[in-house]
Design a protein around this motif. Structure first.
Motif, PDB file in Angstrom:
ATOM      1  N   UNK A 122      45.547  28.234  44.995  1.00 51.09           N
ATOM      2  CA  UNK A 122      44.531  27.436  46.006  1.00 51.09           C
ATOM      3  C   UNK A 122      44.780  27.868  47.406  1.00 51.09           C
ATOM      4  N   UNK A 123      43.795  28.599  48.120  1.00 56.65           N
ATOM      5  CA  UNK A 123      43.419  28.465  49.375  1.00 56.65           C
ATOM      6  C   UNK A 123      43.354  27.276  50.656  1.00 56.65           C
ATOM      7  N   UNK A 124      43.192  27.656  52.175  1.00 57.36           N
ATOM      8  CA  UNK A 124      42.641  26.425  52.742  1.00 57.36           C
ATOM      9  C   UNK A 124      41.717  26.369  52.944  1.00 57.36           C
ATOM     10  N   UNK A 125      40.632  27.376  52.322  1.00 54.83           N
ATOM     11  CA  UNK A 125      38.884  26.845  52.533  1.00 54.83           C
ATOM     12  C   UNK A 125      38.986  26.424  51.056  1.00 54.83           C
ATOM     13  N   UNK A 126      39.154  26.473  50.638  1.00 52.56           N
ATOM     14  CA  UNK A 126      39.375  25.647  49.014  1.00 52.56           C
ATOM     15  C   UNK A 126      39.042  26.393  47.893  1.00 52.56           C
ATOM     16  N   UNK A 127      38.890  27.847  47.830  1.00 54.31           N
ATOM     17  CA  UNK A 127      38.949  29.171  47.157  1.00 54.31           C
ATOM     18  C   UNK A 127      40.575  29.169  46.251  1.00 54.31           C
ATOM     19  N   UNK A 128      40.626  29.871  45.283  1.00 53.18           N
ATOM     20  CA  UNK A 128      41.320  29.894  44.488  1.00 53.18           C
ATOM     21  C   UNK A 128      41.530  31.379  44.602  1.00 53.18           C
ATOM     22  N   UNK A 129      42.870  32.471  44.669  1.00 48.54           N
ATOM     23  CA  UNK A 129      42.858  33.626  44.538  1.00 48.54           C
ATOM     24  C   UNK A 129      44.349  34.047  44.072  1.00 48.54           C
ATOM     25  N   UNK A 130      44.442  35.155  44.378  1.00 49.34           N
ATOM     26  CA  UNK A 130      46.160  35.853  44.098  1.00 49.34           C
ATOM     27  C   UNK A 130      46.249  37.091  44.528  1.00 49.34           C
ATOM     28  N   UNK A 131      47.623  37.459  44.726  1.00 48.35           N
ATOM     29  CA  UNK A 131      47.629  39.551  45.501  1.00 48.35           C
ATOM     30  C   UNK A 131      48.014  39.975  44.491  1.00 48.35           C
ATOM     31  N   UNK A 132      47.739  40.725  44.191  1.00 55.02           N
ATOM     32  CA  UNK A 132      48.088  42.186  43.998  1.00 55.02           C
ATOM     33  C   UNK A 132      48.460  43.184  44.594  1.00 55.02           C
ATOM     34  N   UNK A 133      49.695  43.759  44.104  1.00 53.27           N
ATOM     35  CA  UNK A 133      49.828  45.215  44.409  1.00 53.27           C
ATOM     36  C   UNK A 133      50.846  45.897  43.551  1.00 53.27           C
ATOM     37  N   UNK A 134      51.016  45.600  42.241  1.00 53.89           N
ATOM     38  CA  UNK A 134      51.207  46.657  41.353  1.00 53.89           C
ATOM     39  C   UNK A 134      50.024  45.945  40.302  1.00 53.89           C
ATOM     40  N   UNK A 135      48.792  47.038  40.344  1.00 52.90           N
ATOM     41  CA  UNK A 135      48.155  46.498  38.715  1.00 52.90           C
ATOM     42  C   UNK A 135      48.631  46.372  37.749  1.00 52.90           C
ATOM     43  N   UNK A 136      48.441  45.494  36.198  1.00 52.88           N
ATOM     44  CA  UNK A 136      48.721  45.505  35.408  1.00 52.88           C
ATOM     45  C   UNK A 136      48.468  44.100  34.352  1.00 52.88           C
ATOM     46  N   UNK A 137      48.311  44.913  33.116  1.00 54.76           N
ATOM     47  CA  UNK A 137      47.856  43.792  32.159  1.00 54.76           C
ATOM     48  C   UNK A 137      47.452  42.684  32.664  1.00 54.76           C
ATOM     49  N   UNK A 138      48.496  41.856  32.247  1.00 55.01           N
ATOM     50  CA  UNK A 138      48.291  40.067  32.367  1.00 55.01           C
ATOM     51  C   UNK A 138      47.428  39.826  33.950  1.00 55.01           C
ATOM     52  N   UNK A 139      47.521  40.862  35.403  1.00 53.80           N
ATOM     53  CA  UNK A 139      47.141  40.138  36.412  1.00 53.80           C
ATOM     54  C   UNK A 139      45.534  40.844  37.126  1.00 53.80           C
ATOM     55  N   UNK A 140      44.493  40.688  35.604  1.00 52.36           N
ATOM     56  CA  UNK A 140      43.943  41.187  36.075  1.00 52.36           C
ATOM     57  C   UNK A 140      43.439  42.989  35.579  1.00 52.36           C
TER      58      UNK A 140
END
Length: 341
Positions: free
Chosen positions: A196-214
């Protein structure tokens, strides 16, 4: 090869000349910079002594970054210079050079300042019998604070928005904003669990793209689930702590402690058991490094590594999470926090 020889000669000169130099140490200077800007860390040779400075010897300069590790000071080379031969090191290699506005100017110019560049620097400059030392504290506007992921003892994806908010507050933090998460991502944050972020969205940061993460073939970036039902959807949280207003430290003890003993030990030392926010702030903002697993206030066990090495987070600087063990286990030490207030 010549640069390496220069570095070696400069290091030997710095050591062998200590006893013969007329040292001059000036008060620390604080310099402020904004993210992405260029900044100059001032340093000049002080020739105010009565000893003569022989110009033909040339000026030798060593810039280093200074960190505290287990109450001991450690220096990491940033730039060394002897005459025409100069070498920069580490993450600052290619981003720093000497200004050399005149024969006594050893100021360091740093380009494209990042959040990780904030910290304590030391300049030592020698010419003839003169030896000047200047301490400089670099503060980067926009780097104040640290974003960290959090989930409770129940495990991942167990908090609705309001529970996530309270969880962050419980760690001495607030829920992070999208802008704060974006800045953390620019600084290298990579976390493959949505929060969760303060604006009510749900997000996550990826610098190393990989199969389980998008997906492995996607671009690095902030992955977004968009706005979610604050009452019914459950995720982790991204928290933000702006500063460390006090002393975070490992409490030396002769034996390992249970959780209750850890709480009591910090109280007996005039402090409190540290929370997760304290550890992340000390690690990120002060470069705190300790390869010992210790209890924190939420019942988790973690340890902060700023200098990756064998057996201590060898691949990355990180706050390592051991888990939420049985609080009666006597396997861990404790991290304490003493407020500046």
């Amino acid at each position: 090869m010549l640069s390496l020889l220069c570095t070696t000669l400069l290091s030997l000169t710095l050591v062998s000349s200590v006893d013969s130099q007329v040292k001059s140490t000036t008060a620390p200077i604080t310099v402020h910079a904004s993210l992405g800007s260029n900044v100059t860390l001032p340093c000049r040779l002080d020739t105010s002594s009565d000893m003569m400075s022989f110009g033909s010897v040339g000026m030798r300069v060593k810039w280093s970054r200074v960190q505290e590790n287990n109450a001991q000071e450690e220096e990491e080379d940033v730039l060394v210079s002897m005459g025409y031969h100069k070498k920069s090191f580490g993450d600052l290699n290619g981003r720093v050079f000497l200004r050399e506005a005149d024969d006594q100017d050893a100021s360091l110019v740093m380009m494209d300042v990042s959040a990780d560049d904030a910290g304590n620097y030391r300049c030592e400059v020698m010419k003839g019998m003169d030896d000047s030392i200047q301490e400089v504290v670099l503060k980067v506007e926009g780097d104040n604070g640290v974003v960290f992921p959090y989930f409770p003892r129940l495990g991942r994806y167990n908090m609705n928005f309001h529970e996530a908010e309270r969880a962050c507050v419980g760690q001495g933090a607030t829920m992070a904003s999208y802008e704060q998460l974006l800045q953390a991502w620019h600084s290298g944050m990579d976390w493959c669990n949505a929060g969760w972020l303060s604006d009510g969205t749900v997000q996550y940061p990826i610098n190393d793209p990989r199969e389980p993460c998008g997906g492995a073939n996607t671009e690095a970036g902030i992955r977004s689930y968009g706005k979610r039902d604050k009452a019914n959807n459950q995720y982790d949280a991204f928290c933000f702590v702006p500063s460390l207003n006090g002393l975070f430290y490992w409490l030396d003890q002769p034996h390992r402690l249970t959780y209750d003993e850890a709480v009591e030990a910090c109280l007996d030392d005039g402090a409190e058991i540290a929370n997760v926010g304290h550890m992340f702030a000390a690690w990120k903002l002060q470069g705190y490094d300790r390869c010992d697993s210790g209890w924190l206030a939420d019942g988790s066990v973690r340890y902060p590594i700023s200098r990756p090495r064998k057996y201590c987070s060898p691949d990355e600087a990180a706050v390592r999470f051991v888990g939420f063990p049985d609080k009666k286990q006597k396997l861990y030490g404790v991290y304490c926090f003493r407020s500046a207030e």
